[in-house]
Design an enzyme around this catalytic site. Sequence first.
Site, short mmCIF file in Angstrom:
data_model
loop_
_atom_site.label_atom_id
_atom_site.label_comp_id
_atom_site.label_asym_id
_atom_site.label_seq_id
_atom_site.Cartn_x
_atom_site.Cartn_y
_atom_site.Cartn_z
N ASP A 245 -1.47 -0.79 2.93
CA ASP A 245 -1.81 -2.07 2.32
C ASP A 245 -3.18 -2.49 2.83
O ASP A 245 -3.50 -2.27 4.01
CB ASP A 245 -0.77 -3.14 2.65
N ASP A 281 1.69 -1.24 -6.76
CA ASP A 281 2.20 -2.54 -7.21
C ASP A 281 1.14 -3.57 -6.82
O ASP A 281 1.16 -4.11 -5.72
CB ASP A 281 3.54 -2.83 -6.54
N CYS A 334 4.06 -7.72 -11.33
CA CYS A 334 5.14 -8.66 -11.67
C CYS A 334 4.56 -9.72 -12.60
O CYS A 334 4.79 -10.92 -12.44
CB CYS A 334 5.78 -9.27 -10.43
#
Length: 380
Positions: A245, A281, A334
């Site tokens: 990340d 994501d 999302c």
Amino acid sequence: MTPAARISAAIEVLDHILAGQPAEQALLRWSRASRFAGSGDRAAVRDLVFDALRCRDSHAALGGGLTGRGLMIGGLRATGRDPAEYFTGQGHAPAPLGPQDNPVEDQETLDIPDWLRPLWDASLRDRADDVARLMRQRAPIWLRVNPIRADAAQAVAALGQDDITAEPDPRLGTALRVTANERRLSQSRAYRDGLVELQDLSPQLACASLPVAPGMRVLDYCAGGGGKTLAVAGRAPDLTLVAHDADPARMRDLPKRADRAGARVRIAERPTGSFDLVMADVPCSGSGTWRRTPDSKWRLTRSGLDDLTALQARILRKAAPLVGSGGHLAYMTCSLLDPENGAQIDRFLRGNPDFRQVARHLWTPLDAGDGFFLALMVRG
């Protein structure tokens, strides 16, 4: 706290949020300053605040204006209750109703920001209104069964020992919908022992559709808390799982979560080499999760959305070279908005002819849980 006192507290919190404070921060500050409030009171105030934010504009119209007071009055009217029963001015109740608290208009709004509505409609087409209406409701709580530790029946039984009721979903053997006592989850044996993890149905369906086989090298490029890493971990043996990340602090809890789940995950500050599957994501508007984070719906701006799409494109450019020949790149958001989803992938494919798309799917609250987008591409 009485119901009227809880409404007064929600008004105070909402006024801070409307002034620009993030919802979680405003709730935390109120909680710390209100030691008299028990856990039930804190949960009730939180529910009042989030219900108001999901329906901000429509409740403001019913309640006389866009203030904490107006939102609470409008919320009571929306559910058929008389605000005068709570707004009495007695004890810790809000001041009695006056002319300023009358409804300001009598038209329906779907509680989507005005500037965003054309983009929302273009992205969702004939589903736009129905999805917007569902975004005004609370989201269900979903769990993912960890097959390393248990099967669905064992997980349901373990949850039942703590009086938590959950039922399997026929579409996915690892998905459980919680139907009672969800607030006990974090203290339950099933959660502590790694039998279940909190994960919405839509990302579960996305992860279940990824091509995962024994011995693969898998990189979670935007790992965050590691939910998708752990979802993949239970699907096949002997996986090499690497998590990365850009902000390593987001992965702070991942080692503990992986240990609880019985999975082995290596954290990489700078991933190198090639992988059979790279999951990205990416940071996004979160428009698919607005039932859970309703204040973010009202804080999103056009310039903020433009910044996010630029960041997503940069992440795709960085992640693509890590995909080996014949490997797959899974792009996820999302979000329900096309600039972050289909349009983003179309642009990537035009600039990267060595990739081709093999699957594309948009889940919405109409057919799953949160709004969630997946594009699966193969290299070579």
